[in-house]
Enzyme design. Structure first.
Site, mmCIF file in Angstrom:
data_model
loop_
_atom_site.group_PDB
_atom_site.id
_atom_site.type_symbol
_atom_site.label_atom_id
_atom_site.label_comp_id
_atom_site.label_asym_id
_atom_site.label_seq_id
_atom_site.Cartn_x
_atom_site.Cartn_y
_atom_site.Cartn_z
ATOM 1 N N GLY A 41 0.827 -1.205 0.000
ATOM 2 C CA GLY A 41 0.000 0.000 0.000
ATOM 3 C C GLY A 41 0.856 1.248 0.000
ATOM 4 O O GLY A 41 0.551 2.243 -0.667
ATOM 5 N N ARG A 57 -7.628 -2.388 -1.481
ATOM 6 C CA ARG A 57 -7.411 -1.288 -0.540
ATOM 7 C C ARG A 57 -7.798 0.063 -1.141
ATOM 8 O O ARG A 57 -7.695 0.278 -2.338
ATOM 9 C CB ARG A 57 -5.963 -1.319 -0.049
ATOM 10 C CG ARG A 57 -5.703 -2.630 0.690
ATOM 11 C CD ARG A 57 -4.340 -2.715 1.258
ATOM 12 N NE ARG A 57 -4.103 -1.723 2.279
ATOM 13 C CZ ARG A 57 -2.914 -1.525 2.846
ATOM 14 N NH1 ARG A 57 -1.880 -2.229 2.457
ATOM 15 N NH2 ARG A 57 -2.765 -0.622 3.779
ATOM 16 N N SER A 106 -2.679 9.716 8.135
ATOM 17 C CA SER A 106 -2.001 8.745 7.277
ATOM 18 C C SER A 106 -0.702 9.310 6.723
ATOM 19 O O SER A 106 -0.696 10.294 5.984
ATOM 20 C CB SER A 106 -2.918 8.330 6.121
ATOM 21 O OG SER A 106 -2.145 7.670 5.136
ATOM 22 N N ASP A 132 1.020 -0.149 12.967
ATOM 23 C CA ASP A 132 1.288 -1.476 12.409
ATOM 24 C C ASP A 132 1.523 -2.540 13.487
ATOM 25 O O ASP A 132 1.655 -3.721 13.163
ATOM 26 C CB ASP A 132 2.517 -1.420 11.492
ATOM 27 C CG ASP A 132 2.245 -0.595 10.243
ATOM 28 O OD1 ASP A 132 1.063 -0.509 9.842
ATOM 29 O OD2 ASP A 132 3.201 -0.045 9.678
ATOM 30 N N LYS A 172 -6.065 -2.179 6.442
ATOM 31 C CA LYS A 172 -4.654 -2.524 6.226
ATOM 32 C C LYS A 172 -4.588 -3.761 5.312
ATOM 33 O O LYS A 172 -5.556 -4.063 4.631
ATOM 34 C CB LYS A 172 -3.965 -2.766 7.574
ATOM 35 C CG LYS A 172 -3.845 -1.495 8.409
ATOM 36 C CD LYS A 172 -2.880 -0.528 7.775
ATOM 37 C CE LYS A 172 -2.794 0.771 8.536
ATOM 38 N NZ LYS A 172 -2.005 1.778 7.831
ATOM 39 N N ARG A 227 -7.548 -5.901 10.239
ATOM 40 C CA ARG A 227 -6.726 -6.447 11.326
ATOM 41 C C ARG A 227 -7.477 -6.587 12.645
ATOM 42 O O ARG A 227 -7.026 -7.324 13.520
ATOM 43 C CB ARG A 227 -5.459 -5.602 11.498
ATOM 44 C CG ARG A 227 -4.467 -5.865 10.386
ATOM 45 C CD ARG A 227 -3.154 -5.154 10.572
ATOM 46 N NE ARG A 227 -2.208 -5.606 9.565
ATOM 47 C CZ ARG A 227 -1.146 -4.923 9.160
ATOM 48 N NH1 ARG A 227 -0.868 -3.748 9.689
ATOM 49 N NH2 ARG A 227 -0.338 -5.410 8.249
HETATM 50 C C1 S3P Z 1 3.415 3.691 6.167
HETATM 51 C C2 S3P Z 1 2.349 4.320 6.749
HETATM 52 C C3 S3P Z 1 1.294 3.620 7.478
HETATM 53 C C4 S3P Z 1 1.704 2.190 7.813
HETATM 54 C C5 S3P Z 1 2.368 1.482 6.663
HETATM 55 C C6 S3P Z 1 3.604 2.238 6.249
HETATM 56 C C7 S3P Z 1 4.396 4.506 5.446
HETATM 57 O O1 S3P Z 1 0.137 3.558 6.669
HETATM 58 O O2 S3P Z 1 0.589 1.440 8.227
HETATM 59 O O3 S3P Z 1 2.747 0.174 7.028
HETATM 60 O O4 S3P Z 1 5.488 3.987 5.139
HETATM 61 O O5 S3P Z 1 4.108 5.671 5.166
HETATM 62 P P1 S3P Z 1 -0.962 4.777 6.683
HETATM 63 O O6 S3P Z 1 -0.259 5.993 6.270
HETATM 64 O O7 S3P Z 1 -2.013 4.387 5.694
HETATM 65 O O8 S3P Z 1 -1.470 4.796 8.074
#
Ligand code: S3P
Length: 742
Positions: A400, A428, A473, A621, A648, A652
Site C-alpha cells: 500500500g 485497498r 495517514s 502497524d 490494512k 486487522r
Molecule cells: C506507512 C504508513 C502507514 C503504515 C504502513 C507504512 C508509510 O500507513 O501502516 O505500514 O510507510 O508511510 P498509513 O499511512 O495508511 O497509516
C-alpha cells in the site's frame, strides 16, 4: 491405471512424435481414456508405439483412427496441419472434439477455417508448453507434461463442457491449464519461445560458420552450453513454427533488433550508464523469473505457493539480534535516491518483497540500481525529471505504501502509468490519495470504489494545494508532498495526529527544504534533490514481534540492535511500557537524521490498559502483536479510535479477533477497536492470517504462551516485510517451522 472414470471413450492421436507419444502414454498411465489409438504415416514409428505400450492400438489408416473416436488430437508438424485436416474431415463425428498441440495457434485456426469453412464449437486449439530437444516416439515420456503449462485457446463459441473435459485431460497428465485468445498466445510465444530459439540457432550458426574445425566450441564454457541448448532442437519443426507464426515473430525480432542495436551503440560510445542500467534491469528480471519458477514469491502472487507456520508451545526466548531494515525508509530511500542528482548509497535496505517491488518499479522507469546485496544498494539517480515511461504496468505486490507514494510521484510525470498489486492490495482504498491529487490537477482513474489498479495520465500540470487530511495517514501525507515537488507553488498537508515523518526527514537529507508548522508540513515545487547516503535502521515494526515475545515468555532476556526510534514510530514501546513491560533503551544515537537505539527486553507481568488514542497512529502497524500482549496480560485492554486497522493488508481487528477465537480467546470487536479480557488460556489450533504478514507473525509470537500446537495458514507474505523471520525467531527460541517455504 489410476482407476478414475475415463474422460473420453476413445482418443485418436494423429502423429506419434515426442508430444503425441508422450500424450498417448500419459493418457494411458493415468487412465484418462477408454483406449488410445495412434496413427502415423511412418509405419516404423507406429509399430514402435504399439510395441512400447504407448498406444493401445495402431490404426492402419486415418479413417480407422478417427472413426468412433470422441477426441482427436492432431500432433503433426504445424506445416502438415492443413493436409491432415483434409484427411480426417470425412470421418470426424459430429460430437467429436478436435484439438491440436501445435506451437502456433493462428495458423491452426486458419487451417481449420480453410478446411471446415468455420471454427466449429468442437474445435479447441491447444498447446502444451513442454518439450525437449529430443524428438520421436522413443523420447516419449508420460511425465513430460507434469508441472508444465498447457494453453487452450477456445473460440467464443466453444462448448463449455468440451473445454472442461479437455482441460481435465491435460490436468490428469499433471499439467496446469491456462486459457487465452489465439492472438495473445501467438504474441506471448513469439517472445518467450520462438525468439530465443531463433537467437540460439543463429548464434551457434554464426560461431560455427566462422571456424571450420569448430575449434571454438572447445573453449566454450557453461554459459554457452546453457544459452544454446535449444539450438539442438528439431530444425524442421522450428522452420514450420517460424513460417506459421510469421507476423508475431517479425514484430518481436524488430523489437529485439532495436534493443540490441542500442546496446551496440552503448558499447561503441563507452556509455557505461546504459550498459549498467540494462544489465541490472535484466538481472533483476531474471532473478524474478527464477523465483517464479521455484515458486518463491517476489513480485508474483504469493498465494501461488501456500506457506504454513507450525508452532509448538515455547518457553523463554533470548539472544542478541538485529531485525531487517525499516520498510518505510527502504521504500523512500529508493524513491528519493532515484530522483536525486548523483549516486545514493543505502545500507540496511530491507530486502523484503514490498521494498523490492519499489526497487524494481524504478528500474522499470530507467533507473540504474545496483544490488541489493546484503542490504547495500547503489542508486544512480536520474534527477527529478529523469524518469522514463515504463513498458507496462508497475506491479507493486502487497505494498500500500508503494502504491500511494507512487501515485503522488507519477501524477506529475510526462508519461502515462498504471499501478497494480496483488489480491490484498487490489482491495485497498486509493481514493484517499486519488482525490487530493485530482484537486492538484492530476488525472487518475481507479477501479470501482477507488480501488487499484490506478491509471495515471501523464503530462498534467499540478498546482499546490492545502490539504487537511481526514485520517492520520503518513502515506497520504507523503504522496502529496512528493506530488508537491513537481507542483506550482506550495503544497501543504495538515495531519489530525502525528504520523511517521520519514518522508520529511529524508527530503531534508536530500537537501530539499520541508517547512514544518505545527501539524502542517509543506514543500514548494521546482527544487532538486542531491544524492546522499542512507543508513536504514532496523524496523521497529519488525522488532515489535520480539518486544512482545520476550515480554510474555517468562524468563526471557533479549537484545535488539540498531532499532529505529523515530518518535513517530515508538508507540509500541510507549504502550508496552504502560502495560508494565521491561524495555531498556540503550546507546541512543542519531544516524542520518533518524534516532536509533539498542533495546533490551526482559519478561514482565503485563497488565491490561486503555490504550491512549494519541498512540494509535504511532503504533499503527504493531496492533496485531499488541493484541497478543493484551491476551497475555492480566485485566482488560481497550483499543479505540483505530478504524484504520480495518483497511490494512487485512481487516486487522476482525482477523485478529477470529484468530484469537480459534485459540479459545474471546474478545469484543467494536467498530473502531477491540476489547480483550487478558488472562484467558491460549489453546492450540489453526489460524488463518488472511495473507497478512503481521497477523502471521503475531500468532507465531502467541505460541510462546499456548497450551498446544498452533498452525498459521497463508504465511507467504511474511516475506513482504520480514525475510528470514522464521530463522531468526527459531534462533531466539520460538519453536517454529515453515511448510511450503523455499
Ligand atoms: C506507512 C504508513 C502507514 C503504515 C504502513 C507504512 C508509510 O500507513 O501502516 O505500514 O510507510 O508511510 P498509513 O499511512 O495508511 O497509516
Amino acid at each position: 491405471m489410476s482407476g478414475q472414470k475415463p474422460l473420453f471413450k476413445r482418443v485418436a492421436i494423429i502423429g506419434l512424435g515426442l508430444i503425441g507419444g508422450s500424450l498417448a502414454s500419459a493418457i494411458r498411465r493415468h487412465g484418462l481414456a477408454g483406449s488410445v489409438v495412434g496413427a502415423d504415416k511412418r509405419p516404423d514409428e507406429l509399430a514402435l508405439g504399439e510395441e512400447l505400450g504407448i498406444i493401445d492400438e495402431a490404426a492402419a489408416s486415418i479413417e480407422e483412427a478417427v472413426t468412433g473416436s470422441d477426441l482427436v488430437v492432431l500432433a503433426v508438424p504445424v506445416r502438415a496441419t492443413r493436409s491432415v485436416l483434409e484427411e480426417i474431415r470425412p470421418w470426424l463425428g459430429a460430437d467429436t472434439v478436435l484439438t491440436d498441440v501445435g506451437s502456433t495457434k493462428s495458423s491452426f485456426v486458419s487451417d481449420v477455417e480453410a478446411v471446415f469453412g468455420a471454427l466449429s464449437p468442437k474445435v479447441i486449439p491447444g498447446h502444451p508448453i513442454a518439450g525437449s530437444e529430443k524428438s520421436g516416439i522413443r523420447a516419449a515420456n508420460p511425465e513430460l507434461f507434469a508441472k508444465h503449462k498447457v494453453i487452450l485457446t477456445p473460440g467464443d463459441n466453444a462448448g463449455e463442457p468440451d473445454v472442461a473435459r479437455l482441460k481435465a485431460l491435460w490436468e490428469g497428465c499433471g499439467a496446469t491449464v491456462l486459457t487465452m485468445s489465439v492472438a495473445y498466445h501467438d504474441e506471448v510465444l513469439a517472445a518467450t519461445s520462438h525468439l530465443p530459439h531463433l537467437i540460439a540457432f543463429s548464434l551457434v550458426d554464426t560461431l560455427a560458420g566462422e571456424d571450420e574445425n569448430m575449434d571454438i566450441f572447445r573453449y566454450a564454457a557453461g554459459g554457452f552450453r546453457d544459452f544454446t541448448r535449444i539450438a539442438a532442437s528439431d530444425p524442421v519443426m522450428w522452420h514450420d513454427i517460424f513460417l506459421s507464426n510469421r507476423d508475431a515473430v517479425l514484430r518481436v525480432i524488430d523489437h529485439f533488433t532495436h534493443d540490441l542495436d542500442q546496446l551496440r551503440t552503448a558499447i561503441a560510445q563507452q556509455d557505461s550508464a546504459t550498459l549498467l542500467r540494462v544489465f541490472s534491469r535484466a538481472k533483476a528480471a531474471r532473478e524474478h523469473f527464477s523465483k517464479m519458477l521455484s515458486g518463491q514469491a517476489y513480485v508474483t502472487h504469493n498465494t501461488e505457493k501456500p506457506v504454513t507456520f507450525r508452532l509448538q508451545p515455547g518457553s523463554a526466548i533470548s539472544g542478541d539480534i538485529r531485525v531487517p531494515g525499516d520498510k518505510s525508509m527502504s521504500h523512500r530511500s529508493i524513491m528519493l535516491g532515484a530522483l536525486a542528482d548523483g549516486i545514493t548509497e543505502v545500507k540496511g535496505f530491507l530486502e523484503g518483497e514490498d521494498s523490492l517491488a519499489t526497487l524494481q518499479a524504478f528500474r522499470d522507469m530507467g533507473v540504474t540500481i545496483e544490488g541489493p546485496d546484503d542490504g547495500f544498494v547503489r542508486i544512480h539517480g536520474v534527477g527529478i525529471k529523469g524518469l522514463q515511461a515504463p513498458r507496462g504496468p508497475l506491479y507493486l505486490g502487497n505494498s500500500g505504501t508503494a502504491m500511494r507514494l507512487f501515485a503522488g510521484l507519477l501524477a506529475a510525470q510526462p508519461f502515462d502509468s498504471e499501478l497494480t498489486g496483488d489480491a490484498s492490495l487490489s482491495k485497498r482504498p486509493m481514493g484517499r490519495v486519488a482525490d487530493p491529487l485530482r484537486a492538484m490537477g492530476a488525472v487518475i482513474d481507479t477501479a470501482e470504489g477507488g480501488r487499484p489498479p490506478l491509471k495515471i495520465r501523464g503530462g498534467q500540470h499540478l498546482t499546490g494545494i492545502h490539504y487537511e487530511m481526514p485520517v492520520a495517514s503518513a502515506q497520504v501525507k507523503s504522496c502529496l508532498l512528493l506530488a508537491g515537488l513537481y507542483a506550482d507553488g506550495s503544497t501543504s498537508v495538515t495531519e489530525p495526529a502525528p504520523t511517521r515523518d520519514h518522508t520529511e526527514r529524508m527530503l531534508a537529507g536530500f537537501g530539499y527544504h520541508v517547512h514544518r508548522d505545527g501539524a502542517t508540513a509543506s514543500v514548494s515545487g521546482g527544487g532538486t534533490l542531491t544524492a546522499t547516503n542512507i543508513d536504514v535502521p532496523a524496523d521497529i515494526s519488525s522488532a515489535a514481534f520480539f518486544l512482545v515475545a520476550a515480554s510474555i515468555a517468562p524468563g526471557s532476556d533479549l537484545i535488539l540492535r540498531h532499532v529505529g526510534m523515530n518518535p513517530t514510530r515508538v508507540g509500541v514501546i510507549n504502550i508496552l511500557r504502560q502495560m508494565g513491560a521491561n524495555i531498556e533503551v540503550l546507546d541512543e544515537r542519531e544516524i542520518g537524521g533518524e534516532p536509533v537505539a539498542d533495546l533490551r527486553v526482559r519478561s514482565a507481568n503485563l497488565k491490561g490498559i486503555d490504550i491512549p488514542e494519541d498512540q494509535v497512529p504511532l503504533a499503527i502497524d504493531e496492533f496485531p502483536v499488541l493484541f497478543i500482549a493484551a491476551a497475555c496480560a492480566s485485566g482488560r485492554t481497550v483499543l479505540r479510535g483505530a478504524e484504520e486497522l480495518r483497511v490494512k493488508e487485512s481487516d486487522r481487528i476482525q482477523v485478529m479477533a477470529d484468530g484469537l477465537a480459534a485459540l479459545g480467546v474471546e474478545s469484543e470487536v467494536t467498530p473502531d477497536g477491540i476489547i480483550i479480557e487478558g488472562g484467558q488460556a491460549i489453546g492450540g489450533g489453526t489460524v488463518s492470517s488472511h495473507g497478512d504478514h503481521r497477523i502471521a507473525m503475531s500468532f507465531a509470537v502467541a505460541s510462546l504462551r499456548a497450551a498446544g500446537e498452533i498452525e498459521v495458514k497463508d504465511c507467504a507474505n511474511v516475506a513482504t516485510s520480514f525475510p528470514g523471520f522464521v530463522e531468526l525467531a527459531r534462533n531466539t527460541g520460538i519453536n517454529i517451522s515453515a511448510e511450503g517455504a523455499e
